[in-house]
Design a protein around this motif. Structure first.
Motif, PDB file in Angstrom:
ATOM      1  N   GLN A  35      -6.831 -29.014 -30.587  1.00 12.14           N
ATOM      2  CA  GLN A  35      -6.199 -29.601 -31.593  1.00 12.14           C
ATOM      3  C   GLN A  35      -5.056 -30.483 -31.618  1.00 12.14           C
ATOM      4  O   GLN A  35      -4.352 -30.378 -30.326  1.00 12.14           O
ATOM      5  CB  GLN A  35      -5.829 -28.519 -32.532  1.00 12.14           C
ATOM      6  N   SER A  37      -1.669 -30.289 -32.179  1.00 16.54           N
ATOM      7  CA  SER A  37      -0.384 -29.626 -31.771  1.00 16.54           C
ATOM      8  C   SER A  37      -0.304 -29.070 -30.153  1.00 16.54           C
ATOM      9  O   SER A  37       0.805 -29.307 -29.698  1.00 16.54           O
ATOM     10  CB  SER A  37      -0.033 -28.446 -32.705  1.00 16.54           C
ATOM     11  N   THR A  38      -1.334 -28.996 -29.860  1.00 12.47           N
ATOM     12  CA  THR A  38      -1.580 -28.803 -28.361  1.00 12.47           C
ATOM     13  C   THR A  38      -2.282 -29.884 -27.578  1.00 12.47           C
ATOM     14  O   THR A  38      -2.085 -30.094 -26.323  1.00 12.47           O
ATOM     15  CB  THR A  38      -2.306 -27.304 -27.859  1.00 12.47           C
ATOM     16  N   HIS A  65      -3.319 -29.661 -37.529  1.00 14.66           N
ATOM     17  CA  HIS A  65      -2.235 -28.786 -37.606  1.00 14.66           C
ATOM     18  C   HIS A  65      -1.356 -29.906 -38.093  1.00 14.66           C
ATOM     19  O   HIS A  65      -0.436 -29.293 -38.943  1.00 14.66           O
ATOM     20  CB  HIS A  65      -1.669 -28.501 -36.117  1.00 14.66           C
ATOM     21  N   ASP A 119      -5.862 -23.459 -28.219  1.00 14.35           N
ATOM     22  CA  ASP A 119      -5.898 -22.597 -29.447  1.00 14.35           C
ATOM     23  C   ASP A 119      -6.029 -21.146 -29.455  1.00 14.35           C
ATOM     24  O   ASP A 119      -6.984 -21.012 -28.873  1.00 14.35           O
ATOM     25  CB  ASP A 119      -6.136 -23.359 -30.584  1.00 14.35           C
ATOM     26  N   SER A 120      -5.169 -20.239 -29.728  1.00 10.91           N
ATOM     27  CA  SER A 120      -5.365 -19.037 -29.569  1.00 10.91           C
ATOM     28  C   SER A 120      -6.455 -18.425 -30.506  1.00 10.91           C
ATOM     29  O   SER A 120      -6.935 -17.379 -30.122  1.00 10.91           O
ATOM     30  CB  SER A 120      -4.249 -18.172 -29.563  1.00 10.91           C
ATOM     31  N   HIS A 121      -6.695 -18.947 -31.393  1.00 10.54           N
ATOM     32  CA  HIS A 121      -7.791 -18.537 -32.344  1.00 10.54           C
ATOM     33  C   HIS A 121      -9.101 -19.108 -32.330  1.00 10.54           C
ATOM     34  O   HIS A 121      -9.957 -18.840 -32.852  1.00 10.54           O
ATOM     35  CB  HIS A 121      -7.208 -18.715 -33.811  1.00 10.54           C
ATOM     36  N   ILE A 361       1.231 -23.018 -40.382  1.00 11.63           N
ATOM     37  CA  ILE A 361       1.901 -23.352 -39.394  1.00 11.63           C
ATOM     38  C   ILE A 361       3.454 -23.939 -39.748  1.00 11.63           C
ATOM     39  O   ILE A 361       4.067 -24.872 -38.978  1.00 11.63           O
ATOM     40  CB  ILE A 361       1.227 -24.240 -38.422  1.00 11.63           C
ATOM     41  N   ARG A 379      -0.974 -14.555 -39.222  1.00  8.26           N
ATOM     42  CA  ARG A 379       0.413 -14.290 -38.461  1.00  8.26           C
ATOM     43  C   ARG A 379       1.471 -14.426 -39.487  1.00  8.26           C
ATOM     44  O   ARG A 379       1.431 -15.109 -40.476  1.00  8.26           O
ATOM     45  CB  ARG A 379       0.616 -15.414 -37.561  1.00  8.26           C
ATOM     46  N   ARG A 384       8.042 -18.162 -39.376  1.00  8.17           N
ATOM     47  CA  ARG A 384       6.966 -19.094 -39.085  1.00  8.17           C
ATOM     48  C   ARG A 384       6.524 -19.713 -40.229  1.00  8.17           C
ATOM     49  O   ARG A 384       5.925 -20.971 -40.249  1.00  8.17           O
ATOM     50  CB  ARG A 384       5.695 -18.131 -38.723  1.00  8.17           C
ATOM     51  N   ARG A 493       5.796 -32.386 -30.529  1.00  7.21           N
ATOM     52  CA  ARG A 493       4.850 -31.544 -29.576  1.00  7.21           C
ATOM     53  C   ARG A 493       4.684 -32.709 -28.300  1.00  7.21           C
ATOM     54  O   ARG A 493       4.208 -32.056 -27.202  1.00  7.21           O
ATOM     55  CB  ARG A 493       3.659 -31.191 -30.245  1.00  7.21           C
ATOM     56  N   SER A 533       0.484 -17.758 -29.896  1.00  4.62           N
ATOM     57  CA  SER A 533      -0.001 -18.707 -29.596  1.00  4.62           C
ATOM     58  C   SER A 533      -0.317 -19.101 -28.159  1.00  4.62           C
ATOM     59  O   SER A 533       0.192 -18.669 -27.178  1.00  4.62           O
ATOM     60  CB  SER A 533       0.553 -20.115 -30.453  1.00  4.62           C
ATOM     61  N   SER A 534      -1.183 -20.305 -27.965  1.00  4.99           N
ATOM     62  CA  SER A 534      -1.475 -20.678 -26.647  1.00  4.99           C
ATOM     63  C   SER A 534      -0.746 -21.866 -26.277  1.00  4.99           C
ATOM     64  O   SER A 534      -0.549 -22.591 -25.278  1.00  4.99           O
ATOM     65  CB  SER A 534      -2.831 -21.286 -26.685  1.00  4.99           C
ATOM     66  N   ARG A 535       0.460 -22.352 -27.180  1.00  4.63           N
ATOM     67  CA  ARG A 535       1.294 -23.521 -26.848  1.00  4.63           C
ATOM     68  C   ARG A 535       2.000 -23.559 -25.583  1.00  4.63           C
ATOM     69  O   ARG A 535       2.677 -22.565 -25.290  1.00  4.63           O
ATOM     70  CB  ARG A 535       1.976 -23.835 -28.075  1.00  4.63           C
TER      71      ARG A 535
HETATM   72  C1  MIC Z   1      -0.737 -21.371 -34.148  1.00  2.09           C
HETATM   73  O1  MIC Z   1      -1.032 -20.740 -34.893  1.00  2.09           O
HETATM   74  O2  MIC Z   1       0.508 -20.994 -33.761  1.00  2.09           O
HETATM   75  C2  MIC Z   1      -1.301 -22.479 -33.564  1.00  2.09           C
HETATM   76  C3  MIC Z   1      -0.356 -23.749 -33.975  1.00  2.09           C
HETATM   77  O3  MIC Z   1      -2.585 -22.651 -33.950  1.00  2.09           O
HETATM   78  C4  MIC Z   1      -0.930 -22.139 -31.938  1.00  2.09           C
HETATM   79  C5  MIC Z   1      -1.479 -23.218 -31.309  1.00  2.09           C
HETATM   80  C6  MIC Z   1      -0.047 -24.131 -31.111  1.00  2.09           C
HETATM   81  O4  MIC Z   1       0.961 -23.576 -30.974  1.00  2.09           O
HETATM   82  O5  MIC Z   1      -0.114 -25.446 -31.122  1.00  2.09           O
HETATM   83  C7  MIC Z   1      -2.003 -21.150 -31.617  1.00  2.09           C
HETATM   84  O6  MIC Z   1      -2.427 -20.371 -32.227  1.00  2.09           O
HETATM   85  O7  MIC Z   1      -2.230 -21.223 -30.234  1.00  2.09           O
END
Ligand code: MIC
Ligand code: SF4
Length: 642
Positions: A35, A37-38, A65, A119-121, A361, A379, A384, A493, A533-535
């Motif tokens: 996506q 943002s990453t 995002h 992305d973590s989801h 987000i 979340r 946030r 980002r 998150s995975s960022r």
């Molecule tokens: C989030 O839900 O925090 C995000 C934005 O989708 C992140 C990815 C990111 O930080 O860009 C995620 O969950 O991985």
């Protein structure tokens, strides 16, 4: 002993290692997703690998995002990603098409395949039997460039669902109930595999809601079998050919087992500021609300939003409440526009947003100061939503819709008759927001506007490292704490220098100044450091500020991988109580780091200020140690041709 579903998929895709708990394996990756943002970072890294085209069967670059174009920055990022997609053979999903996980579930994910996403989801697609794992951007870039992904084989936990859900109780309540039982750390080191007669009462998108929030449990991923319900979903999406039946053997081996009786679950709510701070709604005091936000990758499916529309039919949103609705995909929006549900929502007084992540987000819809915001999202970390002193409660779409009418957190079962939703025979399917790569890829130039800045690359690891403790954190620090994400910051980002001014902004305002003053140093963390998150920005920004080592009681999985990929040494305490012997601005030294990593001997920390020695350990694989020694994954890749 029979095989679990997870074992069967991994066995088929296994490239190296063996499928025993804790050993490092590599698997063939069938699909990837990114996506925006990453994604900018992923494509900068992919470009640095100098490849001609991707090795995966299918890769998709979503823009979901940051669709708010308040300046040139986001549009620059989108154009950069679009041109990279065209050059390397990646499908590009235009802004407005929807949220990556919902779209990927609808259009591309296949049962039995391996999907890696930045992305973590990403585990959302586990709802239809795809083994889908959230990873750091560099891991996804490598998956595209080389077609594989390395990770430590997790344990497999079986959650057997029995019984059926009570009226008004839905999939969101199930996963909140599991979060209450297991906590945000309960899934760490596990893949969760669902089974049991209870899953027959859950639709594909219900299942996706549950696997989506497996990320909040800290699990590597979660997965459901692929059955008649999966087939029905794929057929309605015009993809019956993608269906394959997949279940675990009846005598499958699992490392852990748990049974949940769906009948016992009532409507749930995650209280501020953690998704596992869950209470039954009937046990919460009457709470007046200011905002209700419905959508996100957790609860933005056609059925979720139709339930909301039915509840609001002929009703009015409470005068003190702002209700915002963001659909998961352009197809859902189109269907709701065609069947009149959109009109119902508007008539009731809802604000309709674009099909995107939006408020989840912090991209718009930050509530007023001290607001109580009820959200169907996954979340609710402090700040946030974009308003630091707001309190976010996470609930099901049913609870959100009923509460929007009454103006306070309402148990939907007290509300009256449960709405009946008719599922269409065919979902709307359109390609108009997708750009498919053409044959003539070499002709495509990558366009890099002024917002795209180079990312920091580390140096080989020194065997002795000295520096001050720049920050000591509590348990469960999130990536949102390390690099906040909201409307003002998301445009950066692809601009690490600008982002670095906000590192740890919510917990230590002047962190970047202190880091520069001392020329970098150490961070001390508590349990589950880097959850969320995975960022990889949460590793790249500290790298840019000179952080060499993070010492914590424990790390969240994706963040630890991101630190290693960036060449920042993640160490844990041998004795967790030693956390108490370290204070901010203490002078530290670690020596014989390289041999400690190589021989798994452990590493001794000398606290010069307090004149004490503290034993530390590195719990990565040999390959992780080699990546760290080289100064991160990109350097390692250059040296070893991976
Ligand atoms: C989030 O839900 O925090 C995000 C934005 O989708 C992140 C990815 C990111 O930080 O860009 C995620 O969950 O991985
Ligand atoms: Fe988007 Fe929110 Fe889902 Fe992250 S959690 S992918 S920001 S909708």
């Amino acid at each position: 002993m029979g095989k679990s579903l997870v074992y069967k998929i991994l066995e088929r895709n296994l490239l190296s290692g063996n499928l025993t708990d804790g050993s490092e394996i590599s698997v063939k990756v069938n699909q990837t997703l990114t996506q925006d943002s990453t994604g900018t970072m992923v494509y900068l890294q992919l470009a640095a690998m100098d490849i001609q085209e991707i090795q995966t069967e299918l890769s998709v670059a979503y823009i979901d995002h940051n669709t708010l174009q308040a300046g040139f920055e986001n549009a620059d990022d989108h154009e950069f990603i679009k041109t990279c997609a065209a050059k390397y053979g990646i499908i590009y999903s235009k802004p407005g098409n929807g949220i990556c996980h919902q779209l990927h579930l609808e259009r591309f994910a296949k049962p039995g395949q391996v999907l890696i996403g930045s992305d973590s989801h990403t585990p959302t697609c586990g709802g239809i039997g795809t083994l889908s794992i959230g990873a750091g951007g560099l891991d996804v870039a490598v998956a595209m460039a080389k077609g594989y992904y390395f990770f430590k084989m997790p344990k497999v936990m079986n959650i057997e669902l029995v019984g059926s859900l009570q009226s008004w109780v839905s999939a969101k309540d199930v996963i909140l109930y599991i979060l209450k039982r297991l906590s945000v750390k309960g899934g760490v080191g596990f893949i969760i595999e669902y089974s049991g007669e209870g899953i027959r009462n859950l639709s594909a998108t219900d299942r996706a809601t549950i696997t989506n929030m497996g990320a909040e449990l800290g699990a590597t991923t979660s997965i459901f079998p692929s059955d008649e319900i999966t087939k029905d979903f794929l057929t309605k999406q015009g993809r019956s050919q993608d269906f394959v039946p997949l279940t675990a053997d009846s005598d499958a081996h699992y490392d852990e087992k748990m049974q949940i009786n769906l009948d016992e679950i009532t409507s749930m709510c995650a209280m501020p500021h953690s998704p596992d701070h869950v209470k039954a709604i009937r046990d919460i005091e009457v709470t007046k609300i200011d905002q209700v936000a419905i959508g996100s990758c957790t609860n933005s499916s056609y059925t979720d939003l139709m339930k909301v529309a039915r509840i609001l039919e002929g009703k009015k949103v409470h005068p003190d409440v702002s209700l915002v609705v963001s659909p998961g995909s352009s197809s859902i929006l189109k269907m709701m526009s065609d069947n009149g549900a959109l009109g119902t929502l508007i008539h009731a007084g809802a604000r309709i947003l674009e099909a995107a992540c939006g408020p989840c987000i912090g991209m718009g819809q930050a509530p007023k100061s001290k607001a109580i915001s009820l959200r169907t999202f996954n979340r609710n970390f402090e700040g946030r939503c974009g308003t630091k002193d707001a309190s976010v409660f996470l609930v099901s779409p049913e609870t959100a819709a009923c509460s929007a009418i009454t103006g306070f957190i309402t148990d939907p079962s007290l509300y009256g008759e449960k709405p009946v939703i008719e599922i269409p025979k065919q979902y709307h399917v359109s390609n108009h927001y997708f750009i498919y790569p053409s044959e003539h890829r070499a002709d495509h130039e990558i366009v890099m506007g002024p917002n795209i800045k180079p990312f920091p690359v580390n140096e080989p690891l020194a065997s002795t490292m000295t520096g001050k403790i720049l920050l000591k954190t509590k348990d469960n620090v999130t990536t949102d704490d390390i690099i906040p994400s909201h409307a003002a910051l998301l445009p950066f980002r692809s601009n690490i220098p600008e982002l670095s001014k906000h590192c740890f902004g919510t917990i230590a305002n002047d962190f970047h100044i202190v880091a520069k003053k001392y020329n970098g140093g150490f961070i001390i963390g508590g349990e589950n450091y880097g959850q969320g998150s995975s960022r990889e920005h949460a590793a790249l920004v500290p790298l840019y500020l000179g952080i060499k080592v993070v010492i914590a009681k424990s790390f969240a999985r994706i963040h630890k991988a991101n630190l290693i990929n960036a060449g920042i040494l993640p160490l844990t305490f041998v004795n967790k109580k030693d956390y108490l012997c370290l204070d901010e601005l203490d002078d530290l030294r670690i020596s014989e780091v390289l041999s400690g990593l190589k021989n798994h001997k452990g590493i001794t920390l000398y606290n010069k200020t307090k004149e004490i020695l503290i034993p530390l350990q590195f719990t990565g694989s040999e390959r992780d140690a080699a990546i760290l020694a080289a100064g991160g994954y990109l350097n390692y890749a250059k040296q070893s041709n991976f």
